[in-house]
Motif scaffolding. Structure first.
Motif, PDB file in Angstrom:
ATOM      1  N   ALA A 273       0.850  -1.186   0.000  1.00 27.65           N
ATOM      2  CA  ALA A 273       0.000   0.000   0.000  1.00 27.65           C
ATOM      3  C   ALA A 273       0.887   1.238   0.000  1.00 27.65           C
ATOM      4  O   ALA A 273       2.004   1.220   0.525  1.00 27.65           O
ATOM      5  CB  ALA A 273      -0.902   0.007   1.234  1.00 27.65           C
ATOM      6  N   TRP A 274       0.386   2.309  -0.589  1.00 25.94           N
ATOM      7  CA  TRP A 274       1.077   3.591  -0.613  1.00 25.94           C
ATOM      8  C   TRP A 274       0.198   4.603   0.111  1.00 25.94           C
ATOM      9  O   TRP A 274      -0.968   4.781  -0.243  1.00 25.94           O
ATOM     10  CB  TRP A 274       1.316   4.078  -2.037  1.00 25.94           C
ATOM     11  CG  TRP A 274       2.255   3.234  -2.807  1.00 25.94           C
ATOM     12  CD1 TRP A 274       3.596   3.412  -2.953  1.00 25.94           C
ATOM     13  CD2 TRP A 274       1.932   2.072  -3.586  1.00 25.94           C
ATOM     14  NE1 TRP A 274       4.120   2.422  -3.752  1.00 25.94           N
ATOM     15  CE2 TRP A 274       3.114   1.582  -4.154  1.00 25.94           C
ATOM     16  CE3 TRP A 274       0.735   1.378  -3.841  1.00 25.94           C
ATOM     17  CZ2 TRP A 274       3.153   0.469  -4.967  1.00 25.94           C
ATOM     18  CZ3 TRP A 274       0.777   0.258  -4.648  1.00 25.94           C
ATOM     19  CH2 TRP A 274       1.980  -0.186  -5.203  1.00 25.94           C
ATOM     20  N   LEU A 275       0.752   5.260   1.119  1.00 21.73           N
ATOM     21  CA  LEU A 275       0.026   6.262   1.880  1.00 21.73           C
ATOM     22  C   LEU A 275       0.799   7.574   1.794  1.00 21.73           C
ATOM     23  O   LEU A 275       1.949   7.656   2.213  1.00 21.73           O
ATOM     24  CB  LEU A 275      -0.114   5.826   3.347  1.00 21.73           C
ATOM     25  CG  LEU A 275      -0.825   6.788   4.289  1.00 21.73           C
ATOM     26  CD1 LEU A 275      -2.251   7.054   3.831  1.00 21.73           C
ATOM     27  CD2 LEU A 275      -0.816   6.240   5.705  1.00 21.73           C
ATOM     28  N   ASP A 276       0.164   8.589   1.235  1.00 21.39           N
ATOM     29  CA  ASP A 276       0.768   9.911   1.069  1.00 21.39           C
ATOM     30  C   ASP A 276       0.048  10.866   2.010  1.00 21.39           C
ATOM     31  O   ASP A 276      -1.151  11.093   1.863  1.00 21.39           O
ATOM     32  CB  ASP A 276       0.608  10.351  -0.391  1.00 21.39           C
ATOM     33  CG  ASP A 276       1.103  11.750  -0.668  1.00 21.39           C
ATOM     34  OD1 ASP A 276       1.475  12.473   0.272  1.00 21.39           O
ATOM     35  OD2 ASP A 276       1.105  12.139  -1.850  1.00 21.39           O
ATOM     36  N   LEU A 277       0.760  11.398   2.987  1.00 22.22           N
ATOM     37  CA  LEU A 277       0.181  12.311   3.980  1.00 22.22           C
ATOM     38  C   LEU A 277       0.741  13.727   3.856  1.00 22.22           C
ATOM     39  O   LEU A 277       0.674  14.502   4.809  1.00 22.22           O
ATOM     40  CB  LEU A 277       0.451  11.781   5.396  1.00 22.22           C
ATOM     41  CG  LEU A 277      -0.289  10.517   5.796  1.00 22.22           C
ATOM     42  CD1 LEU A 277       0.296   9.928   7.071  1.00 22.22           C
ATOM     43  CD2 LEU A 277      -1.757  10.814   5.968  1.00 22.22           C
ATOM     44  N   ARG A 278       1.274  14.097   2.705  1.00 18.92           N
ATOM     45  CA  ARG A 278       1.921  15.410   2.612  1.00 18.92           C
ATOM     46  C   ARG A 278       0.957  16.573   2.808  1.00 18.92           C
ATOM     47  O   ARG A 278       1.383  17.682   3.057  1.00 18.92           O
ATOM     48  CB  ARG A 278       2.704  15.541   1.320  1.00 18.92           C
ATOM     49  CG  ARG A 278       1.857  15.807   0.101  1.00 18.92           C
ATOM     50  CD  ARG A 278       2.676  15.899  -1.130  1.00 18.92           C
ATOM     51  NE  ARG A 278       2.665  14.569  -1.734  1.00 18.92           N
ATOM     52  CZ  ARG A 278       3.304  14.279  -2.832  1.00 18.92           C
ATOM     53  NH1 ARG A 278       4.014  15.174  -3.439  1.00 18.92           N
ATOM     54  NH2 ARG A 278       3.229  13.064  -3.323  1.00 18.92           N
ATOM     55  N   GLY A 279      -0.349  16.345   2.721  1.00 16.89           N
ATOM     56  CA  GLY A 279      -1.324  17.409   2.959  1.00 16.89           C
ATOM     57  C   GLY A 279      -1.711  17.563   4.418  1.00 16.89           C
ATOM     58  O   GLY A 279      -2.535  18.407   4.754  1.00 16.89           O
ATOM     59  N   ALA A 280      -1.113  16.747   5.296  1.00 20.92           N
ATOM     60  CA  ALA A 280      -1.400  16.829   6.734  1.00 20.92           C
ATOM     61  C   ALA A 280      -0.160  17.343   7.456  1.00 20.92           C
ATOM     62  O   ALA A 280       0.938  16.845   7.236  1.00 20.92           O
ATOM     63  CB  ALA A 280      -1.785  15.461   7.290  1.00 20.92           C
ATOM     64  N   VAL A 281      -0.341  18.327   8.309  1.00 21.66           N
ATOM     65  CA  VAL A 281       0.765  18.823   9.120  1.00 21.66           C
ATOM     66  C   VAL A 281       1.093  17.806  10.207  1.00 21.66           C
ATOM     67  O   VAL A 281       2.245  17.531  10.493  1.00 21.66           O
ATOM     68  CB  VAL A 281       0.405  20.187   9.752  1.00 21.66           C
ATOM     69  CG1 VAL A 281       1.465  20.638  10.731  1.00 21.66           C
ATOM     70  CG2 VAL A 281       0.206  21.237   8.672  1.00 21.66           C
ATOM     71  N   SER A 282       0.040  17.217  10.793  1.00 15.46           N
ATOM     72  CA  SER A 282       0.230  16.237  11.858  1.00 15.46           C
ATOM     73  C   SER A 282      -1.000  15.370  12.015  1.00 15.46           C
ATOM     74  O   SER A 282      -2.083  15.710  11.516  1.00 15.46           O
ATOM     75  CB  SER A 282       0.522  16.957  13.191  1.00 15.46           C
ATOM     76  OG  SER A 282      -0.603  17.734  13.569  1.00 15.46           O
ATOM     77  N   LEU A 283      -0.821  14.239  12.686  1.00 14.95           N
ATOM     78  CA  LEU A 283      -1.920  13.359  13.096  1.00 14.95           C
ATOM     79  C   LEU A 283      -1.741  13.071  14.584  1.00 14.95           C
ATOM     80  O   LEU A 283      -0.669  12.641  15.008  1.00 14.95           O
ATOM     81  CB  LEU A 283      -1.885  12.030  12.346  1.00 14.95           C
ATOM     82  CG  LEU A 283      -2.338  11.988  10.904  1.00 14.95           C
ATOM     83  CD1 LEU A 283      -2.206  10.566  10.365  1.00 14.95           C
ATOM     84  CD2 LEU A 283      -3.775  12.469  10.769  1.00 14.95           C
TER      85      LEU A 283
END
Length: 94
Positions: A77-87
């Protein structure tokens, strides 16, 4: 792969629960994220999710910026979180 902003063909972020549970052992739809575009915070369940093909694209419900992308293949799976500052991820009691 990015969904078109303004389109009515989206689901709420709860649709991410199943696909993300294949990768993480905690329910990430309850995690609080901060959008890199507008700075708004809220649970991933409030994101607007477009898909399913070729993957899921989750946009901020306030500014419609892409917060995350998730593509699932047969072996990875590929997960791209570049649009999130943090979780901020709630962890179960041990």
């Amino acid at each position: 792969m990015d969904a078109i902003p303004g389109s009515d063909a989206y689901q709420d972020g709860n649709v991410l629960a199943g696909p993300l549970s294949e990768i993480f052992t905690v329910d990430l739809t309850a995690a609080t994220g901060r959008c890199a575009g507008c700075g708004s915070t809220g649970p991933l369940a409030e994101l607007r999710v477009y898909g399913p093909a070729p993957g899921l694209v989750a946009r901020c419900s306030h500014c419609e910026q892409v917060v995350l992308r998730l593509v699932r293949g047969p072996q990875e799976a590929w997960l791209d979180l570049r649009g999130a500052v943090s979780l901020r991820i709630p962890l179960p009691d041990v």
